[in-house]
Design a protein around this motif. Structure first.
Motif, mmCIF file in Angstrom:
data_model
loop_
_atom_site.group_PDB
_atom_site.id
_atom_site.type_symbol
_atom_site.label_atom_id
_atom_site.label_comp_id
_atom_site.label_asym_id
_atom_site.label_seq_id
_atom_site.Cartn_x
_atom_site.Cartn_y
_atom_site.Cartn_z
ATOM 1 N N MET B 64 0.822 -1.206 0.000
ATOM 2 C CA MET B 64 0.000 0.000 0.000
ATOM 3 C C MET B 64 0.856 1.256 0.000
ATOM 4 S SD MET B 64 -2.873 -1.259 -0.241
ATOM 5 C CE MET B 64 -4.351 -0.370 0.163
ATOM 6 N N THR B 67 2.541 2.076 -3.679
ATOM 7 C CA THR B 67 1.756 2.238 -4.904
ATOM 8 C C THR B 67 0.831 3.447 -4.722
ATOM 9 O OG1 THR B 67 0.150 0.658 -4.023
ATOM 10 C CG2 THR B 67 1.772 -0.198 -5.562
ATOM 11 N N PRO B 68 0.479 4.140 -5.826
ATOM 12 C CA PRO B 68 -0.347 5.341 -5.706
ATOM 13 C C PRO B 68 -1.772 5.001 -5.278
ATOM 14 C CG PRO B 68 0.751 5.255 -7.842
ATOM 15 C CD PRO B 68 0.916 3.913 -7.213
ATOM 16 N N LEU B 70 -4.463 6.399 -6.240
ATOM 17 C CA LEU B 70 -5.364 6.378 -7.396
ATOM 18 C C LEU B 70 -5.368 5.003 -8.075
ATOM 19 C CD1 LEU B 70 -7.265 8.098 -9.052
ATOM 20 C CD2 LEU B 70 -5.334 8.917 -10.384
ATOM 21 N N VAL B 71 -4.199 4.359 -8.130
ATOM 22 C CA VAL B 71 -4.113 3.019 -8.721
ATOM 23 C C VAL B 71 -4.852 2.012 -7.841
ATOM 24 C CG1 VAL B 71 -2.534 1.162 -9.392
ATOM 25 C CG2 VAL B 71 -1.955 3.535 -9.911
ATOM 26 N N PHE B 74 -8.556 2.477 -8.500
ATOM 27 C CA PHE B 74 -8.975 1.897 -9.780
ATOM 28 C C PHE B 74 -8.982 0.384 -9.703
ATOM 29 C CE2 PHE B 74 -7.883 5.600 -12.861
ATOM 30 C CZ PHE B 74 -8.933 6.298 -12.309
ATOM 31 N N PHE B 75 -7.975 -0.178 -9.024
ATOM 32 C CA PHE B 75 -7.897 -1.629 -8.893
ATOM 33 C C PHE B 75 -9.138 -2.150 -8.166
ATOM 34 C CE2 PHE B 75 -6.508 -5.595 -6.938
ATOM 35 C CZ PHE B 75 -5.933 -6.225 -8.028
ATOM 36 N N PHE B 78 -12.496 -0.927 -10.522
ATOM 37 C CA PHE B 78 -12.613 -1.531 -11.856
ATOM 38 C C PHE B 78 -12.137 -2.978 -11.884
ATOM 39 C CE2 PHE B 78 -11.926 3.064 -12.910
ATOM 40 C CZ PHE B 78 -13.217 3.299 -13.355
#
Lengths: 215, 222
Positions: B64, B67-68, B70-71, B74-75, B78
């Motif tokens: 955590m 990694t950004p 926002l990613v 999205f993960f 989506f």
């Protein structure tokens, strides 16, 4: 639906990573230069520069980076600049980084023992030279670990440039995802790539911190 | 055409911005509560008897943190549906924010727990208090007083980061500003006002938390 193999996806993402890296480096370099200016205003002997710098830092640390980027993207054209997402992203991240770096380095300046200032003054140095030759080198040494730590923060923040339409890693991932409908794989790989960029730096920051603590 | 600043839209947009600010606050409050609970569990697991659990929590924290956000968002929003887990935007946002915040606060909470001298626990046990009471009445309040400044910063950082959940159409402040500027064509002014609202919210939240701390935990403990 376009057929992309796993390797096609990976290759495209790895190619896009160069923009993420370039953006991080540009923002870090810009942030360091502007940050130095803010730092010297922040520790100035006159009141107004000090006030300005602390207001600047409070502004950038107290508002979302996304809003700062949007203001850059929509504000600069108002002043008559035609702006691309790259310019807006670099400018936005530069200002953001400068506020944090100025604050990190100030903590270093404050940790430099008082006697160093007195010694510098007794050498008859001009204040700027005092800073450049004696205080800042020590301040940078003390704050190496948090500086590297912030670089990790900055690399992660470049993902926001995708929202301005700049084709870095995440924007490319969005495009691939729209073509392949494999969000689990695509965003998973993006996470892996960011991790590969950030984790070594995190470990390096940790190493520097240990070294600073235990000598 | 010369662009000139115009704030006439502001009267009509006020309600939408207030609604968005309310959602942002609600996201921040629920994330803070869930995140702190999760990080107490995580900190306990980090110090627990099971090596595999210690490693797992450590791995989670590293992933955590490197990694950004926002990613991650999205993960979750989506990516997870392809595993059959479909979340509405608000749930996805709260989940992503909570998981992200916990990664930062697990170590903060842990450091606070480690800072309480063993004698406190032994003294409480000697009084005949049950283990749960010892933890909640003696250890935890002292630990929270110590880590309070770090926790406050983390809560405010999370509030500011919540702006990106506008990207999965959660109608918080940034999203309301987005919608507003697409109606009024006053992008710069709209984002300027939204930014100033964020600025005053973060200043107010900091004051409120520190006032609350003085009220409930007493001054001079930390």
């Amino acid at each position: 639906m376009i057929e992309f193999t796993f390797w096609d996806i990976l290759r495209n993402l790895v190619f896009a990573t160069r923009w993420t890296l370039l953006l991080s480096l540009a923002a870090f370099a810009g942030g360091a230069i502007v940050g130095l200016a803010i730092l010297s205003a922040r520790i100035s002997k006159t009141r107004w520069p000090r006030r300005f710098a602390s207001g600047y830092i409070a502004l950038f640390q107290g508002t979302p980076l996304l809003m700062q980027l949007f203001l850059m993207f929509f504000g600069l054209p108002m002043l008559g600049f035609r702006i691309e997402s790259w310019t807006a992203a670099v400018c936005g991240l530069t200002f953001y980084a400068s506020a944090y770096l100025a604050e990190i380095w100030r903590s270093g300046v404050e940790a430099v023992p008082r006697g160093q200032w007195d010694a510098a003054a007794s050498l008859g140095l001009h204040r700027l030279l005092e800073l450049r030759l004696i205080i800042l080198p020590q301040a940078f040494r003390i704050t190496r670990a948090p500086t590297v730590g912030f670089l990790v923060q900055l690399i992660k923040s470049t993902a926001l440039a995708s929202i301005l339409g700049f084709d870095e890693l995440l924007k490319t991932a969005n495009a691939i995802n729209n073509a392949t409908f494999e969000p689990f794989k695509v965003y998973g790989l993006v996470a892996v790539i960011f991790f590969a960029l950030c984790y070594p730096l995190t470990q390096y920051a940790r190493f520097l911190e240990k070294k600073a603590t235990f000598g | 055409m010369r662009y000139s600043v115009d704030f006439n839209w502001l009267w009509d947009g006020m309600g939408a911005l207030a609604y968005g600010a309310g959602t942002t606050l609600a996201l921040t409050v629920s994330t803070s509560v869930l995140g702190i609970v999760l990080s107490i569990l995580g900190a306990a697991a980090r110090r627990g008897p099971y090596p595999w659990l210690r490693k797992l929590v450590g791995l989670y924290v590293e992933i955590m943190r490197n990694t950004p956000f926002l990613v991650q968002l999205f993960f979750i929003f989506f990516g997870l549906p392809s595993l059959g887990i479909r979340l509405d935007p608000i749930t996805a946002a709260v989940l992503a924010m909570t998981l992200n915040m916990a990664a930062y606060t697990i170590e903060v909470v842990g450091a606070g727990l480690d800072a309480i001298p063993r004698g406190q626990k032994e003294a409480a046990q000697a009084l005949g208090l049950r283990p749960r009471l010892v933890f909640f009445k003696i250890i935890l309040p002292q630990a929270i007083a110590i880590i309070f400044p770090a926790l406050t910063s983390q809560i405010i950082i999370m509030m500011l980061e919540s702006a990106v959940v506008s990207q999965i159409s959660v109608r918080e402040l940034a999203q309301e500003a987005d919608l507003l500027q697409s109606r009024t064509f006053r992008s710069f002014e709209t984002y300027l006002v939204a930014t100033l609202i964020y600025l005053s919210m973060s200043a107010a939240l900091r004051r409120l938390l520190f006032a609350g701390k003085r009220r409930f935990l007493g001054a001079g403990l930390a």
